[in-house]
Scaffold this active site. Structure first.
Site, short mmCIF file in Angstrom:
data_model
loop_
_atom_site.label_atom_id
_atom_site.label_comp_id
_atom_site.label_asym_id
_atom_site.label_seq_id
_atom_site.Cartn_x
_atom_site.Cartn_y
_atom_site.Cartn_z
CG HIS A 160 28.66 -5.57 5.91
ND1 HIS A 160 27.47 -5.11 6.44
CD2 HIS A 160 29.34 -4.47 5.50
CE1 HIS A 160 27.43 -3.79 6.34
NE2 HIS A 160 28.56 -3.38 5.78
CG ASP A 209 25.20 -6.88 8.34
OD1 ASP A 209 26.30 -7.46 8.44
OD2 ASP A 209 25.06 -5.80 7.72
CB SER A 251 28.83 -0.52 7.44
OG SER A 251 28.20 -0.40 6.19
#
Length: 356
Positions: free
Chosen positions: A91, A121, A200
């Site tokens: 993402h 992911d 992230s």
């Protein structure tokens, strides 16, 4: 004359009554505590392997037809090997046209996309060329033996504040999150380390400085850290990343059946059976070879097919759950399915095949 004398006397009195500012002495701190020294060393050893990722997206102006790029987002990543591969979250780079990598020493490189696995992911980028030399990489740990309560450390770039260290504990294990791109993301590590947008793709480390996960998501009504964050476990990373580097994609293990989550939910409610209903079986598939049966249309109407109720003796009730359980294995491995057929339970062994 009297006025001058009075003024001088007043000034002298003021000076005599003013407080004297005495300098404070510095108290020696002494040695840092052992856990503080260990944390400092952990950060110093891992910092250079963490990168700052900024992405841009190409857009076209409708009127002028000019194409230009605009900033899209930012995140973190981890240098995986000496060849310049970088592991991050899918993402972080999803929808981006360009990605730029900044090293801890200020060097910047343009990155190429190597491969992605949206269902985990995870994504792999690559940098290289003149001026690139790989720093000492973070050692790889394991996630199968993690315990709730042990210390964890996250390094990343929250809100663009580069190379930030936060500390917490393992709050829970084997968490699952729904995934719009496929099966549930399973086996996630839950921590209370402060993780915010920008973290992230950065590493989650144990107290030995080993990689145990890739920070991927937070639970927060406000969008900021609420003490609940999740990381993709390193055991999953170790299974997926080598395939992304070698093939550009992840080949998931599959049975060769067709099902549907929405239809499955309706069939479960109508029948009262908790499992995964097989709608059809692919010709020539592993499922067909062991005799699995899908929904059949006969002159008497539609006959239900097999219902998968367990995988290796562990119950499954949703398609996403079944697919995620299969992902714990590799293509070619054998699994045992527990089926319901016409109300009777039976077990079959299936060799997993490559999925789409």
């Amino acid at each position: 004359m009297n006025v001058l004398l009075l003024s001088a006397v007043a000034s002298l009195l003021l000076l005599q009554s003013a407080p004297v500012a005495e300098p404070r002495t510095v108290t020696p701190r002494g040695d840092l505590a052992a856990d503080e020294r260990a944390t400092i060393d952990l950060f110093r050893n891992a910092r250079d392997s963490v990168v700052f990722i900024s992405t841009r997206q190409r857009v076209a102006d409708f009127w002028t037809r000019n194409v230009y790029s605009v900033p899209r987002g930012s995140g973190s990543g981890l240098i995986w090997d000496g060849a310049g591969h970088i592991v991050t979250n899918y993402h972080v780079i999803e929808g981006a046209s360009e990605a730029q990598i900044q090293m801890s020493d200020g060097r910047q490189f343009n990155a190429q996309l190597v491969g992605v696995s949206p269902q985990h992911d995870l994504a792999v980028l690559k940098i290289g060329g003149a001026g690139f030399s790989a720093p000492t990489r973070v050692p790889i740990g394991t996630s199968s033996d993690l315990q709730v309560g042990q210390n964890v450390f996250a390094i990343g770039n929250p809100f663009g504040l580069d190379w930030t260290l936060t500390k917490g504990i393992v709050s829970a294990l084997d968490r699952s999150l729904p995934n719009e791109n496929g099966p549930d993301i399973r086996h996630l590590i839950q921590t209370d380390a402060a993780v915010n947008p920008g973290n992230s793709g950065g590493p989650l480390l144990d107290s030995a400085g080993r990689l145990i996960g890739i920070n991927t998501a937070i639970y927060s009504p406000s969008g900021a850290s609420a003490g609940i964050s999740f990381a993709v476990p390193v055991d999953t990373v170790m299974r997926v990343v080598p395939q992304l580097i070698a093939n550009g994609r992840y080949t998931r293990p599959a049975l060769g059946i067709e099902s549907d989550e929405e239809i499955n939910d309706r069939l479960k409610r109508a029948s009262g059976i908790d499992g995964v209903f097989i709608l059809s079986v692919e010709p020539g598939s592993a499922a067909e070879r062991v005799g699995l049966v899908g929904v059949q249309r006969t002159r008497r109407g539609i006959l239900p097919g097999d219902v998968i109720v367990a995988l290796n003796s562990r119950p499954v009730s949703r398609l996403g759950d079944l697919l995620a359980r299969l992902d714990d294995f590799q293509v070619g491995q054998k699994v045992q399915l527990t089926l319901l057929r016409a109300g009777e339970e039976r077990n079959v062994s299936v060799d997993l095949q490559p999925g789409i």
